[in-house]
Design an enzyme around this catalytic site. Structure first.
Site, PDB file in Angstrom:
ATOM      1  N   CYS A   2       0.852  -1.182   0.000  1.00  0.00           N
ATOM      2  CA  CYS A   2       0.000   0.000   0.000  1.00  0.00           C
ATOM      3  C   CYS A   2       0.889   1.234   0.000  1.00  0.00           C
ATOM      4  O   CYS A   2       2.109   1.146   0.121  1.00  0.00           O
ATOM      5  CB  CYS A   2      -0.905   0.013   1.231  1.00  0.00           C
ATOM      6  SG  CYS A   2      -2.063  -1.374   1.320  1.00  0.00           S
ATOM      7  N   ARG A  47      -4.724   1.746  -1.199  1.00  0.00           N
ATOM      8  CA  ARG A  47      -4.826   0.380  -0.699  1.00  0.00           C
ATOM      9  C   ARG A  47      -4.628  -0.677  -1.768  1.00  0.00           C
ATOM     10  O   ARG A  47      -5.218  -0.610  -2.842  1.00  0.00           O
ATOM     11  CB  ARG A  47      -6.192   0.161  -0.044  1.00  0.00           C
ATOM     12  CG  ARG A  47      -6.315  -1.209   0.629  1.00  0.00           C
ATOM     13  CD  ARG A  47      -7.720  -1.460   1.135  1.00  0.00           C
ATOM     14  NE  ARG A  47      -7.791  -2.723   1.883  1.00  0.00           N
ATOM     15  CZ  ARG A  47      -8.907  -3.373   2.172  1.00  0.00           C
ATOM     16  NH1 ARG A  47     -10.076  -2.875   1.806  1.00  0.00           N
ATOM     17  NH2 ARG A  47      -8.865  -4.535   2.840  1.00  0.00           N
ATOM     18  N   ALA A  49      -5.552  -4.418  -1.410  1.00  0.00           N
ATOM     19  CA  ALA A  49      -6.274  -5.249  -0.452  1.00  0.00           C
ATOM     20  C   ALA A  49      -5.704  -6.666  -0.421  1.00  0.00           C
ATOM     21  O   ALA A  49      -5.609  -7.326  -1.453  1.00  0.00           O
ATOM     22  CB  ALA A  49      -7.756  -5.289  -0.810  1.00  0.00           C
ATOM     23  N   ILE A  50      -5.326  -7.124   0.782  1.00  0.00           N
ATOM     24  CA  ILE A  50      -4.777  -8.464   0.982  1.00  0.00           C
ATOM     25  C   ILE A  50      -5.639  -9.259   1.968  1.00  0.00           C
ATOM     26  O   ILE A  50      -5.976 -10.402   1.735  1.00  0.00           O
ATOM     27  CB  ILE A  50      -3.320  -8.389   1.517  1.00  0.00           C
ATOM     28  CG1 ILE A  50      -2.427  -7.580   0.569  1.00  0.00           C
ATOM     29  CG2 ILE A  50      -2.765  -9.798   1.721  1.00  0.00           C
ATOM     30  CD1 ILE A  50      -2.259  -8.176  -0.802  1.00  0.00           C
ATOM     31  N   GLY A  74       1.466  -2.847   4.827  1.00  0.00           N
ATOM     32  CA  GLY A  74       2.149  -4.079   5.219  1.00  0.00           C
ATOM     33  C   GLY A  74       1.191  -5.145   5.707  1.00  0.00           C
ATOM     34  O   GLY A  74      -0.010  -5.125   5.412  1.00  0.00           O
ATOM     35  N   ASP A  97      -6.039  -6.787   9.704  1.00  0.00           N
ATOM     36  CA  ASP A  97      -4.961  -6.586  10.662  1.00  0.00           C
ATOM     37  C   ASP A  97      -4.797  -5.112  11.015  1.00  0.00           C
ATOM     38  O   ASP A  97      -4.235  -4.774  12.062  1.00  0.00           O
ATOM     39  CB  ASP A  97      -3.644  -7.171  10.150  1.00  0.00           C
ATOM     40  CG  ASP A  97      -3.297  -6.763   8.726  1.00  0.00           C
ATOM     41  OD1 ASP A  97      -4.128  -6.123   8.059  1.00  0.00           O
ATOM     42  OD2 ASP A  97      -2.195  -7.101   8.262  1.00  0.00           O
ATOM     43  N   GLY A 359      12.819 -15.753  -1.878  1.00  0.00           N
ATOM     44  CA  GLY A 359      13.903 -16.224  -1.012  1.00  0.00           C
ATOM     45  C   GLY A 359      14.814 -15.130  -0.507  1.00  0.00           C
ATOM     46  O   GLY A 359      15.873 -15.420   0.060  1.00  0.00           O
TER      47      GLY A 359
END
Length: 375
Positions: A2, A47, A49-50, A74, A97, A359
């Site tokens: 975001c 935003r 969105a997750i 985050g 969150d 990774g």
């Protein structure tokens, strides 16, 4: 990712909107802002969105009283655990969150940072205390830049948003450029511009009554030495890597992985495949020059874990043509040539998934670079 932005000072609603629009590439799903004109405080958000894709997860987000507002970039990986601790005293209206983070601040103040496991940068405006509280995650995965001239304070995920509204063009910082030419990157807190800084990893700021205070809230502790056998260490490391991967797979959108075929990304894909009910989407870059092409190793790993694999073959001309585009996205000088293929594979990835694991960090944690052999 975001985009967050905001200010304290003699700025306007138009300034806030311009800043947010500058960060549109970071958050295409929604835009929001709030201006407290009597306080000279503004916060803006773009935003991606997750978690909790509904409008209930949009930002800026407020607490129940409306006195505390947050813009956040985050993910807090342990937000569900924190939410359970807070549930007895707080009512939640979303599954995000972000809302957990607001209530964690209400419960613990700045000490909420000690409870967080995640990658984040955020800024909270506490109207009752008339302060801005902002922080960055322990490793500095998420960016947070700010401008401070002794009076006006402006923050954003990217420097370009700050440059849009400050009154005077900043001077180049020759010390930062010196460090870049020596280290091939610009170390915190410098950015390359005078009076514009990066909030260092594992730090937070308090801006109140025109004064800016920055404190470190975490550092690695090497004083306690764990003693285990080699087999015990193997079991501990494998368990912790799997736990880490599982936490990062929590999302309400499609996820995937960047797969080079090397040890680090292959390990991540292995644990993702183990903990996913369906095939993982994996993405790789291949090169027409065989000296640099490792796509065959990625294919081996993909076949081993039955992933849905995608490979983009590129040429040196493809990479060279990227340079002008990359200059639009990178806020400061960087000499890591891996940003070229990373940009391309990320673009390929975004066509199918919203979240991708990779990774990065494995060499730093497990001494994977040649220079560690010298040490």
């Amino acid at each position: 990712m975001c985009g967050i932005c905001g200010f304290s000072g003699n700025y306007t609603q138009s300034d806030l909107s311009v800043m947010a629009d500058t960060l549109a590439h970071r958050g295409p799903d929604s835009k929001g802002d709030v201006l407290y004109s009597d306080m000279g405080i503004g916060l803006g958000h773009r935003r991606l969105a997750i978690i909790d894709l509904s409008p209930a997860g949009n930002q800026p987000m407020y607490d129940d009283s409306g006195d505390i507002v947050i813009v956040f970039n985050g993910e807090i990986y342990n937000f569900q655990t924190i939410r359970k601790r807070l549930a007895a005293n707080y009512t939640f209206k979303s599954n995000s969150d972000t809302e957990v983070l607001i209530n964690a601040y209400k419960e613990w103040g700045t000490d909420c940072l000690s409870k967080l496991n995640g990658m984040f940068s955020f800024v909270i405006y506490d109207k009752r205390k008339r302060l801005l509280f902002g922080a960055r995650d322990k490793i500095g995965e998420k960016p947070l830049k700010y401008y401070y001239d002794g009076k006006n304070f402006v923050f954003a995920s990217e420097v370009k948003a700050i440059l849009k509204i400050i009154k005077h063009a900043p001077e180049i910082d020759p010390v930062a450029i010196h460090h870049y030419l020596t280290l091939q990157y610009v170390p915190s807190p410098m950015t390359g511009f005078k009076n514009i800084y990066k909030l260092p990893p594992a730090h937070y700021f308090i801006f109140q009554n025109g004064n800016l205070e920055i404190k470190k809230y975490w550092s690695l502790d090497f004083s306690n030495k764990d003693v285990h056998s080699e087999q015990e260490w193997e079991e501990i490391i494998i368990k912790e890597i799997e736990r880490s991967v599982k936490m990062r797979m929590i999302a309400d959108v499609p996820i995937g992985a960047l797969l080079s075929g090397g040890l680090d990304s292959s390990t991540v894909v292995a644990f993702m495949a183990k903990n996913s009910p369906k095939p993982i989407n994996t993405f790789s870059i291949g090169f027409d020059n065989q000296m640099f092409d490792e796509s065959q190793y990625a294919k081996i790993v993909s076949d081993l874990y039955s992933t849905s694999h995608n490979t983009l073959m590129v040429t040196s001309n493809d990479l060279m043509e990227l340079l002008p585009t990359l200059m639009d996205y990178y806020d400061e000088p960087i000499a890591d040539n891996s940003i070229l293929p990373t940009f391309l594979v990320s673009k390929l990835t975004r066509e199918q998934v919203t979240v991708a694991l990779d990774g990065d960090g494995g060499d730093e944690n497990f001494a994977g670079y040649d220079r560690y052999n010298i040490v």
